[in-house]
Design a protein around this motif. Structure first.
Motif, PDB file in Angstrom:
ATOM      1  N   ILE A 116       0.872  -1.166   0.000  1.00  0.00           N
ATOM      2  CA  ILE A 116       0.000   0.000   0.000  1.00  0.00           C
ATOM      3  C   ILE A 116       0.909   1.216   0.000  1.00  0.00           C
ATOM      4  CG2 ILE A 116      -1.723   1.288   1.304  1.00  0.00           C
ATOM      5  CD1 ILE A 116      -2.599  -1.403   2.520  1.00  0.00           C
ATOM      6  N   GLU A 117       0.706   2.118  -0.971  1.00  0.00           N
ATOM      7  CA  GLU A 117       1.488   3.355  -1.054  1.00  0.00           C
ATOM      8  C   GLU A 117       0.657   4.489  -0.459  1.00  0.00           C
ATOM      9  OE1 GLU A 117       3.552   2.371  -5.368  1.00  0.00           O
ATOM     10  OE2 GLU A 117       1.995   3.900  -5.235  1.00  0.00           O
ATOM     11  N   PHE A 118       1.289   5.362   0.307  1.00  0.00           N
ATOM     12  CA  PHE A 118       0.611   6.502   0.910  1.00  0.00           C
ATOM     13  C   PHE A 118       0.947   7.766   0.133  1.00  0.00           C
ATOM     14  CE2 PHE A 118       1.181   3.324   4.206  1.00  0.00           C
ATOM     15  CZ  PHE A 118      -0.128   3.167   4.631  1.00  0.00           C
ATOM     16  N   TRP A 119      -0.084   8.551  -0.199  1.00  0.00           N
ATOM     17  CA  TRP A 119       0.071   9.746  -1.026  1.00  0.00           C
ATOM     18  C   TRP A 119      -0.616  10.947  -0.402  1.00  0.00           C
ATOM     19  CZ3 TRP A 119       2.933   9.865  -5.492  1.00  0.00           C
ATOM     20  CH2 TRP A 119       3.299   8.624  -6.036  1.00  0.00           C
ATOM     21  N   GLU A 120      -0.045  12.103  -0.626  1.00  0.00           N
ATOM     22  CA  GLU A 120      -0.635  13.406  -0.324  1.00  0.00           C
ATOM     23  C   GLU A 120      -0.685  14.142  -1.654  1.00  0.00           C
ATOM     24  OE1 GLU A 120      -1.260  14.714   3.143  1.00  0.00           O
ATOM     25  OE2 GLU A 120      -1.291  12.533   3.249  1.00  0.00           O
ATOM     26  N   LEU A 121      -1.754  14.871  -1.920  1.00  0.00           N
ATOM     27  CA  LEU A 121      -1.885  15.632  -3.160  1.00  0.00           C
ATOM     28  C   LEU A 121      -1.955  17.121  -2.829  1.00  0.00           C
ATOM     29  CD1 LEU A 121      -4.615  13.467  -4.915  1.00  0.00           C
ATOM     30  CD2 LEU A 121      -2.153  13.219  -5.029  1.00  0.00           C
ATOM     31  N   VAL A 122      -1.123  17.890  -3.487  1.00  0.00           N
ATOM     32  CA  VAL A 122      -1.117  19.338  -3.284  1.00  0.00           C
ATOM     33  C   VAL A 122      -1.536  19.989  -4.595  1.00  0.00           C
ATOM     34  CG1 VAL A 122       0.270  21.352  -2.674  1.00  0.00           C
ATOM     35  CG2 VAL A 122       0.708  19.145  -1.538  1.00  0.00           C
TER      36      VAL A 122
ATOM     37  N   MET B  49       1.594   4.436   7.765  1.00  0.00           N
ATOM     38  CA  MET B  49       2.975   4.811   7.495  1.00  0.00           C
ATOM     39  C   MET B  49       2.981   6.182   6.828  1.00  0.00           C
ATOM     40  SD  MET B  49       4.411   1.966   8.459  1.00  0.00           S
ATOM     41  CE  MET B  49       6.035   1.828   7.780  1.00  0.00           C
ATOM     42  N   GLY B  50       4.091   6.801   6.836  1.00  0.00           N
ATOM     43  CA  GLY B  50       4.209   8.073   6.142  1.00  0.00           C
ATOM     44  C   GLY B  50       4.038   9.281   7.032  1.00  0.00           C
ATOM     45  N   GLU B  51       3.818   9.099   8.318  1.00  0.00           N
ATOM     46  CA  GLU B  51       3.635  10.255   9.203  1.00  0.00           C
ATOM     47  C   GLU B  51       4.867  11.157   9.196  1.00  0.00           C
ATOM     48  OE1 GLU B  51       0.903  11.451  10.654  1.00  0.00           O
ATOM     49  OE2 GLU B  51      -0.096   9.807   9.633  1.00  0.00           O
ATOM     50  N   ARG B  52       6.052  10.565   9.217  1.00  0.00           N
ATOM     51  CA  ARG B  52       7.283  11.358   9.209  1.00  0.00           C
ATOM     52  C   ARG B  52       7.376  12.168   7.922  1.00  0.00           C
ATOM     53  NH1 ARG B  52      12.000  10.770   6.903  1.00  0.00           N
ATOM     54  NH2 ARG B  52      11.577   8.667   6.220  1.00  0.00           N
TER      55      ARG B  52
ATOM     56  N   LEU C  63       6.649  17.119   4.459  1.00  0.00           N
ATOM     57  CA  LEU C  63       5.853  17.773   3.426  1.00  0.00           C
ATOM     58  C   LEU C  63       5.261  19.087   3.943  1.00  0.00           C
ATOM     59  CD1 LEU C  63       4.486  17.415   0.557  1.00  0.00           C
ATOM     60  CD2 LEU C  63       2.577  16.434   1.818  1.00  0.00           C
ATOM     61  N   GLU C  64       4.712  19.055   5.144  1.00  0.00           N
ATOM     62  CA  GLU C  64       4.100  20.250   5.736  1.00  0.00           C
ATOM     63  C   GLU C  64       5.119  21.374   5.923  1.00  0.00           C
ATOM     64  OE1 GLU C  64       0.884  20.922   6.333  1.00  0.00           O
ATOM     65  OE2 GLU C  64       0.446  18.990   5.422  1.00  0.00           O
ATOM     66  N   ASP C  65       6.385  21.018   6.184  1.00  0.00           N
ATOM     67  CA  ASP C  65       7.435  22.016   6.421  1.00  0.00           C
ATOM     68  C   ASP C  65       8.135  22.462   5.143  1.00  0.00           C
ATOM     69  OD1 ASP C  65       6.931  21.950   9.126  1.00  0.00           O
ATOM     70  OD2 ASP C  65       8.443  20.417   9.537  1.00  0.00           O
ATOM     71  N   SER C  66       7.720  21.945   3.997  1.00  0.00           N
ATOM     72  CA  SER C  66       8.405  22.237   2.738  1.00  0.00           C
ATOM     73  C   SER C  66       7.698  23.333   1.944  1.00  0.00           C
ATOM     74  CB  SER C  66       8.479  20.975   1.876  1.00  0.00           C
ATOM     75  OG  SER C  66       9.198  19.972   2.545  1.00  0.00           O
ATOM     76  N   HIS C  67       8.463  24.016   1.118  1.00  0.00           N
ATOM     77  CA  HIS C  67       7.917  25.009   0.194  1.00  0.00           C
ATOM     78  C   HIS C  67       7.413  24.293  -1.058  1.00  0.00           C
ATOM     79  CE1 HIS C  67       9.419  28.342   2.536  1.00  0.00           C
ATOM     80  NE2 HIS C  67      10.577  27.715   2.647  1.00  0.00           N
ATOM     81  N   LEU C  68       6.472  24.895  -1.763  1.00  0.00           N
ATOM     82  CA  LEU C  68       5.893  24.291  -2.970  1.00  0.00           C
ATOM     83  C   LEU C  68       6.952  23.866  -3.977  1.00  0.00           C
ATOM     84  CD1 LEU C  68       2.798  26.577  -3.613  1.00  0.00           C
ATOM     85  CD2 LEU C  68       2.796  24.215  -2.802  1.00  0.00           C
TER      86      LEU C  68
END
Length: 157
Positions: free
Chosen positions: A23-29, A53-56, A61-66
């Motif tokens: 299972i792959e975990f994804w966030e979409l921006v 998984m993927g919390e780290r 991601l949250e701390d990164s610039h676009l």
């Protein structure tokens, strides 16, 4: 001379892609220029307990610039906003998790690894995101995108 700075529209969070053995975990921006797919981890089906998984990587991601998102993982990729064709959110039920189905045109894209479409399923920790998808319908930058909210109908007969 005025330069355009990429602006975020929304983030679709805590989605997964089911693979045969993992299972792959994804966030979409979603921004005013592109849809960025951010890979945040993987869990294997053979594990008895599969934590989200993927919390780290979500925190990174949250701390990164676009402009940094693509470089966070080699699996990350972006689709220009004009190539995005449809976003369909299928509401979850008591027995099924919500789904997010996305389609895009690959005509002018270098990266064609997913064939212009992907279906994601919400993770167990995901909040319902129908309202996030519904809000996209009113965004003039997405006029060309078919945005659909679907509620499964169960027939008892």
């Amino acid at each position: 001379m005025m330069t355009h700075t990429e602006e975020p529209i929304t983030q679709l969070t805590r989605w997964l892609r089911q693979r045969p053995n993992s299972i792959e975990f994804w966030e979409l921006v979603l921004t005013d220029e592109r849809l960025v797919w951010c890979y945040v981890g993987q869990s294997y089906r053979s594990m008895l307990l599969r934590a989200d998984m993927g919390e780290r990587d979500r925190a990174v991601l949250e701390d990164s610039h676009l402009e940094e998102l693509i470089d966070l993982a080699e699996e990350n990729f972006a689709i220009p906003l004009e190539a995005l064709e449809s976003i369909r959110h299928v509401e979850g039920t008591r027995f099924r998790r919500a789904r997010l189905e996305l389609e895009w045109s690959e005509a002018d894209l270098e990266d064609t690894r997913y064939g212009g479409q992907m279906t994601l399923v919400s993770t167990s920790q995901a909040d319902p995101q129908e309202d996030v998808v519904a809000s996209l319908e009113a965004d003039s930058r997405l006029e060309h995108v078919d945005i659909e909210l679907d509620t499964p109908r169960w027939s008892l007969f």
